[in-house]
Design a protein around this motif. Structure first.
Motif, PDB file in Angstrom:
ATOM      1  N   PRO A   1       0.639  -1.277   0.105  1.00 32.19           N
ATOM      2  CA  PRO A   1      -0.095   0.067   0.126  1.00 32.19           C
ATOM      3  C   PRO A   1       0.844   1.155  -0.096  1.00 32.19           C
ATOM      4  CG  PRO A   1       0.058  -0.950   2.068  1.00 32.19           C
ATOM      5  CD  PRO A   1       0.638  -1.885   1.152  1.00 32.19           C
ATOM      6  N   ILE A   2       0.302   2.190  -0.494  1.00 31.46           N
ATOM      7  CA  ILE A   2       1.006   3.684  -0.667  1.00 31.46           C
ATOM      8  C   ILE A   2       1.378   4.063   0.755  1.00 31.46           C
ATOM      9  CG2 ILE A   2      -1.015   4.941  -0.689  1.00 31.46           C
ATOM     10  CD1 ILE A   2       0.366   6.898  -2.483  1.00 31.46           C
ATOM     11  N   ASN A   3       2.443   4.741   1.019  1.00 34.53           N
ATOM     12  CA  ASN A   3       2.893   5.155   2.267  1.00 34.53           C
ATOM     13  C   ASN A   3       3.270   4.317   3.171  1.00 34.53           C
ATOM     14  OD1 ASN A   3       2.367   8.089   1.339  1.00 34.53           O
ATOM     15  ND2 ASN A   3       0.277   7.882   1.904  1.00 34.53           N
ATOM     16  N   SER A   4       3.599   2.926   2.834  1.00 35.92           N
ATOM     17  CA  SER A   4       3.730   1.926   3.850  1.00 35.92           C
ATOM     18  C   SER A   4       5.487   1.928   3.794  1.00 35.92           C
ATOM     19  CB  SER A   4       3.421   0.594   3.390  1.00 35.92           C
ATOM     20  OG  SER A   4       3.956   0.182   1.846  1.00 35.92           O
ATOM     21  N   THR A   5       5.921   1.072   4.486  1.00 37.65           N
ATOM     22  CA  THR A   5       7.256   0.801   4.935  1.00 37.65           C
ATOM     23  C   THR A   5       7.785  -0.391   3.726  1.00 37.65           C
ATOM     24  OG1 THR A   5       7.361   1.732   6.848  1.00 37.65           O
ATOM     25  CG2 THR A   5       9.079   0.680   6.308  1.00 37.65           C
ATOM     26  N   PHE A   6       8.782  -0.332   3.120  1.00 39.36           N
ATOM     27  CA  PHE A   6       9.088  -1.219   2.554  1.00 39.36           C
ATOM     28  C   PHE A   6      10.808  -1.519   2.332  1.00 39.36           C
ATOM     29  CE2 PHE A   6      10.809  -2.781  -1.811  1.00 39.36           C
ATOM     30  CZ  PHE A   6      10.479  -4.024  -1.906  1.00 39.36           C
ATOM     31  N   ASN A   7      11.415  -2.649   2.749  1.00 41.34           N
ATOM     32  CA  ASN A   7      12.946  -2.848   2.690  1.00 41.34           C
ATOM     33  C   ASN A   7      12.928  -4.026   1.370  1.00 41.34           C
ATOM     34  OD1 ASN A   7      15.367  -3.885   2.971  1.00 41.34           O
ATOM     35  ND2 ASN A   7      15.397  -3.581   4.929  1.00 41.34           N
TER      36      ASN A   7
ATOM     37  N   ARG B   1      23.273  -7.698  -4.144  1.00 40.14           N
ATOM     38  CA  ARG B   1      23.087  -5.932  -4.657  1.00 40.14           C
ATOM     39  C   ARG B   1      21.702  -5.865  -5.281  1.00 40.14           C
ATOM     40  NH1 ARG B   1      25.663  -4.763  -8.942  1.00 40.14           N
ATOM     41  NH2 ARG B   1      26.422  -6.614  -9.635  1.00 40.14           N
ATOM     42  N   VAL B   2      21.215  -4.776  -4.997  1.00 38.36           N
ATOM     43  CA  VAL B   2      19.876  -4.472  -5.483  1.00 38.36           C
ATOM     44  C   VAL B   2      19.907  -3.265  -6.084  1.00 38.36           C
ATOM     45  CG1 VAL B   2      17.361  -3.891  -4.794  1.00 38.36           C
ATOM     46  CG2 VAL B   2      18.967  -5.670  -3.377  1.00 38.36           C
ATOM     47  N   GLU B   3      19.415  -3.205  -7.440  1.00 36.26           N
ATOM     48  CA  GLU B   3      19.282  -1.901  -8.387  1.00 36.26           C
ATOM     49  C   GLU B   3      17.905  -1.754  -8.497  1.00 36.26           C
ATOM     50  OE1 GLU B   3      22.206  -2.060 -11.798  1.00 36.26           O
ATOM     51  OE2 GLU B   3      22.356  -3.974 -11.036  1.00 36.26           O
ATOM     52  N   GLY B   4      17.806  -0.235  -8.514  1.00 40.19           N
ATOM     53  CA  GLY B   4      16.354   0.250  -8.599  1.00 40.19           C
ATOM     54  C   GLY B   4      15.772   0.732  -7.186  1.00 40.19           C
ATOM     55  N   LYS B   5      14.855   1.547  -7.439  1.00 43.99           N
ATOM     56  CA  LYS B   5      14.347   1.931  -6.128  1.00 43.99           C
ATOM     57  C   LYS B   5      12.765   2.012  -6.230  1.00 43.99           C
ATOM     58  CE  LYS B   5      17.825   5.320  -4.989  1.00 43.99           C
ATOM     59  NZ  LYS B   5      18.241   6.739  -4.860  1.00 43.99           N
ATOM     60  N   VAL B   6      12.151   1.817  -4.792  1.00 43.56           N
ATOM     61  CA  VAL B   6      10.677   1.892  -4.901  1.00 43.56           C
ATOM     62  C   VAL B   6      10.165   3.140  -4.271  1.00 43.56           C
ATOM     63  CG1 VAL B   6       8.641   0.839  -3.884  1.00 43.56           C
ATOM     64  CG2 VAL B   6      10.401  -0.577  -4.943  1.00 43.56           C
ATOM     65  N   ASP B   7       9.262   4.064  -4.796  1.00 45.94           N
ATOM     66  CA  ASP B   7       8.826   5.165  -4.175  1.00 45.94           C
ATOM     67  C   ASP B   7       7.474   4.836  -3.505  1.00 45.94           C
ATOM     68  OD1 ASP B   7       8.184   7.621  -3.047  1.00 45.94           O
ATOM     69  OD2 ASP B   7       8.212   8.715  -4.849  1.00 45.94           O
ATOM     70  N   THR B   8       7.583   4.558  -2.167  1.00 45.61           N
ATOM     71  CA  THR B   8       6.216   4.124  -1.424  1.00 45.61           C
ATOM     72  C   THR B   8       5.298   5.114  -1.353  1.00 45.61           C
ATOM     73  OG1 THR B   8       7.143   4.514   0.632  1.00 45.61           O
ATOM     74  CG2 THR B   8       7.515   2.172  -0.295  1.00 45.61           C
ATOM     75  N   ASN B   9       5.585   6.394  -1.414  1.00 47.76           N
ATOM     76  CA  ASN B   9       4.738   7.528  -1.430  1.00 47.76           C
ATOM     77  C   ASN B   9       4.135   7.720  -2.927  1.00 47.76           C
ATOM     78  OD1 ASN B   9       5.373   8.118   1.207  1.00 47.76           O
ATOM     79  ND2 ASN B   9       7.310   9.068   0.386  1.00 47.76           N
ATOM     80  N   LYS B  10       4.314   6.963  -3.942  1.00 48.72           N
ATOM     81  CA  LYS B  10       3.902   7.133  -5.350  1.00 48.72           C
ATOM     82  C   LYS B  10       3.420   6.014  -5.860  1.00 48.72           C
ATOM     83  CE  LYS B  10       5.067   9.269  -9.719  1.00 48.72           C
ATOM     84  NZ  LYS B  10       6.033  10.092 -10.386  1.00 48.72           N
ATOM     85  N   VAL B  11       2.283   6.124  -6.294  1.00 50.11           N
ATOM     86  CA  VAL B  11       1.522   4.878  -6.807  1.00 50.11           C
ATOM     87  C   VAL B  11       2.192   4.398  -8.150  1.00 50.11           C
ATOM     88  CG1 VAL B  11      -0.549   3.798  -8.041  1.00 50.11           C
ATOM     89  CG2 VAL B  11      -0.851   5.048  -5.924  1.00 50.11           C
ATOM     90  N   GLY B  12       2.477   3.216  -8.478  1.00 50.90           N
ATOM     91  CA  GLY B  12       3.137   2.536  -9.540  1.00 50.90           C
ATOM     92  C   GLY B  12       3.740   1.508  -9.541  1.00 50.90           C
ATOM     93  N   THR B  13       4.302   0.861 -10.734  1.00 50.21           N
ATOM     94  CA  THR B  13       5.159  -0.496 -10.554  1.00 50.21           C
ATOM     95  C   THR B  13       6.468  -0.110 -10.591  1.00 50.21           C
ATOM     96  OG1 THR B  13       3.135  -1.505 -11.602  1.00 50.21           O
ATOM     97  CG2 THR B  13       5.334  -2.577 -11.480  1.00 50.21           C
ATOM     98  N   TYR B  14       7.324  -0.691  -9.934  1.00 49.27           N
ATOM     99  CA  TYR B  14       8.971  -0.507  -9.847  1.00 49.27           C
ATOM    100  C   TYR B  14       9.444  -1.759 -10.151  1.00 49.27           C
ATOM    101  CZ  TYR B  14       7.320   3.661  -7.564  1.00 49.27           C
ATOM    102  OH  TYR B  14       6.606   4.935  -7.341  1.00 49.27           O
ATOM    103  N   ASN B  15      10.495  -1.707 -10.883  1.00 43.74           N
ATOM    104  CA  ASN B  15      11.391  -3.052 -11.278  1.00 43.74           C
ATOM    105  C   ASN B  15      12.762  -2.981 -10.376  1.00 43.74           C
ATOM    106  OD1 ASN B  15       9.701  -4.218 -13.016  1.00 43.74           O
ATOM    107  ND2 ASN B  15      10.744  -2.909 -14.563  1.00 43.74           N
ATOM    108  N   LEU B  16      12.884  -3.931  -9.603  1.00 41.85           N
ATOM    109  CA  LEU B  16      14.160  -3.969  -8.734  1.00 41.85           C
ATOM    110  C   LEU B  16      15.146  -5.249  -9.554  1.00 41.85           C
ATOM    111  CD1 LEU B  16      12.664  -3.752  -5.176  1.00 41.85           C
ATOM    112  CD2 LEU B  16      13.889  -2.070  -6.469  1.00 41.85           C
ATOM    113  N   THR B  17      16.322  -5.220  -9.518  1.00 45.81           N
ATOM    114  CA  THR B  17      17.206  -6.301 -10.061  1.00 45.81           C
ATOM    115  C   THR B  17      18.080  -6.528  -8.859  1.00 45.81           C
ATOM    116  OG1 THR B  17      17.079  -5.140 -12.398  1.00 45.81           O
ATOM    117  CG2 THR B  17      18.835  -6.876 -11.747  1.00 45.81           C
ATOM    118  N   TYR B  18      17.825  -7.911  -8.584  1.00 45.56           N
ATOM    119  CA  TYR B  18      19.033  -8.547  -7.588  1.00 45.56           C
ATOM    120  C   TYR B  18      19.978  -9.408  -8.238  1.00 45.56           C
ATOM    121  CZ  TYR B  18      15.067  -7.498  -4.150  1.00 45.56           C
ATOM    122  OH  TYR B  18      13.900  -6.784  -3.596  1.00 45.56           O
TER     123      TYR B  18
END
Length: 575
Positions: free
Chosen positions: A332-338, A358-375
């Protein structure tokens, strides 16, 4: 030879006069495999015998049998020359028999159809001829027994057309559907049982010149490659006394046909070849078995050729670490994510590698959208694993509409349904301008009207409020403006005791306007008019309280009410 879109003549190279159809000694192959029985006309030999025929034809031409058998599998997965009716197998595009050859000058059409040994020999000759072509790339310093050095001859066996380009010209990605890529995948699968990975060429799109929409052959701009990964020699030239090592854990069987009583030896175990290889009867086995013994002779038996090599240097850790816990997730938006919570990495040699992910990419939990992270994680041998993870930030909170409470307004007054109405969203902020109102209010007609207020945020969450607007026509009420008789020469205030009250506006006494005067020094009847001034609201109904004065000759009090709201003031000389 089967190729998408078009049929390529497999025997084109024969026009150069390299073989003329006679270089292959059919009797040599037949004699080498005679222990499996005599080949019968229009019948497919046993799988074991076909394995023998393909293997010996390849060895005679100094082609790795691993390559020849993979080509045969790609062309004819069942390794058959004849169908169930004893008729030669001829494909829709003209491919003949086991090796799927087309009829070209220099070869006997009938023998290609009816003689499996001849068909195998012709296919092997064609493949060998492709190796001799000078317009095809080679590996620097590699010879005929190096499996990877047959990449381009295998390609040419099917056709050096754009469809078989190792790379897609438009994006540089590997063309895994190219003929030679599929054949080399067969080698890894059937000759190495997916235990060994063949070396890859360092291709670039600039290495190949062609037009994807053309049927012209590819022009190879780079004719020599240096491979960084170790190459692989064919295992079919081992002889008694040769030393080999196991490439992984392997079973030393007491008998080729069964694993019962087999002894497992670890990777890099030194073995000595003690005789010629032999074949297994199972159709699934397209490799061979060598008789071996350990150097101390404590273990003797047969080992699959899929697990041995003459080059210990190529026995290395090729297994990538495994990354787990990276399944896609919605938060959910405005939640905490590690991004590392619950994510782990483990390697078969190095163990737990979670702390080096190593993790590349960021997740903005204050903004609705789909984010890609590369591990990404690498083991000590340089094997790298990458995993892409999708994190979706969602909003399920509906906007809040304020100021749209029920309301009563006066008849004929002005009304804007959006005045003082606002909308706010937890993600999108102010959405007042996005409010949609359905329904109408007719201020000229008394009644109750329903308005529906709707607003939608960017996540499609919809807020709806229903509002009642009541048009009220109740007039204000003036009290205390009754007809009255006052004493001659007395004091009289026209507003004394007079009040006004409205059901919506409340006390309006101060807004009363009085028209007319009363002269208490002169007997008579006076008329006073009580009104609400127009500046209050141009649509308000004003109420008139009229006082009529009728002069009287007699000294008496005279009161005459003309209406419920008429006030008569009678001044007499009687106190």
């Amino acid at each position: 030879m089967k190729i998408p879109l078009m049929k390529i003549g497999a025997l084109t190279c024969l026009t150069l006069g390299l073989f003329n159809g006679q270089a292959f000694a059919e009797s040599g192959i037949t004699n080498a495999c005679s222990s499996f029985g005599e080949i019968q006309p229009n019948e497919n030999p046993s799988h074991k015998q076909i394995n023998c025929l393909l293997t010996n034809a390849a060895i005679e031409a100094e082609i790795p049998p691993e390559v020849v058998k993979a080509v045969a599998t790609q062309e004819n997965g069942d390794w058959r020359q004849f169908n169930e009716d004893g008729k030669p197998i001829i494909s829709d595009d003209g491919g003949i028999g086991l090796m799927q050859l087309t009829n070209k000058s220099g070869y006997d059409q009938k023998k290609l159809e009816n003689d499996m040994v001849y068909n195998i020999g012709a296919g092997v000759e064609v493949l060998s001829g492709m190796y001799s072509r000078r317009d095809l790339p080679k590996i620097k310093g590699a010879g005929r027994r190096v499996i990877e050095n047959w990449y381009f001859p295998v390609m040419a066996y099917n056709g050096t057309k754009p469809v078989n380009s190792p790379l897609y010209q438009e994006n540089g990605k590997m063309n895994v559907n190219a003929y030679q890529e599929e054949v080399f995948a067969e080698i890894e699968n059937q000759s190495y049982l997916n235990d060994t990975k063949l070396a890859k060429y360092p291709f670039k799109t600039s290495d190949f010149q062609y037009d994807r929409d053309s049927t012209e052959n590819i022009v190879f701009k780079n004719l020599e490659y240096t491979l960084t990964d170790p190459t692989h020699d064919s295992v079919y030239w081992f002889r008694a006394g040769d030393k080999v090592v196991t490439t992984s854990s392997a079973n030393i069987r007491k008998d080729i046909s069964t694993t019962a009583g087999a002894v497992t030896v670890p990777p890099n175990k030194s073995l000595i070849i003690t005789g010629d290889f032999d074949y297994h009867e199972s159709k699934g086995n397209k490799f061979v078995f060598y008789p071996v013994q350990t150097e101390d002779k404590s273990i003797k038996g047969y080992v699959s050729s899929a697990y041995i090599s003459n080059r210990p240097s190529i026995v290395k850790d090729t297994n990538k670490p495994v990354i787990s816990g990276t399944a896609g997730k919605a938060i959910p938006i405005n939640s905490t994510f590690n991004p590392k919570t619950g994510v782990k990495a483990k390697d078969d040699k190095d163990g737990d590698l979670t702390n080096v992910i190593r993790v590349e990419g960021k997740v903005d939990t204050n903004k609705v959208g789909t984010y890609n992270l590369t591990y990404t994680v690498a083991d000590k041998a340089g094997n790298v694993s990458k995993v892409t993870r999708k994190i979706t930030v969602y909003d399920q909170v509906t906007p809040v509409i304020s100021g749209a409470g029920n309301k009563t307004i006066k008849l004929n007054s002005s009304f804007n349904p959006k005045t003082n109405v606002s909308a706010k969203d937890n993600a999108d902020g102010n959405l007042t301008s996005k409010i949609k109102v359905t329904g109408t209010v007719n201020t000229k007609k008394k009644g109750t009207y329903i308005l529906k207020y709707t607003v939608t945020d960017s996540s499609k969450n919809v807020a709806t409020v229903t509002r009642k607007i009541t048009i009220d026509g109740t007039k204000p009420v003036i009290s205390g403006a009754n007809s009255k008789t006052v004493g001659y020469y007395s004091t009289f205030s026209p507003k004394s005791g007079v009040s006004a009250k409205d059901n919506l506006d409340g006390n309006m006494t101060s807004k009363i306007k009085v028209t007319g005067t009363v002269n208490t020094k002169k007997k008579g009847t006076y008329t006073l008019k009580y009104t609400f001034p127009a500046f209050l609201n141009k649509y308000d109904h004003f109420f008139v309280e009229e006082v009529y004065f009728k002069r009287l000759k007699k000294k008496q009090t005279h009161l005459k009410v003309k209406s419920a709201q008429n006030l008569f003031i009678n001044c007499s000389n009687q106190l």
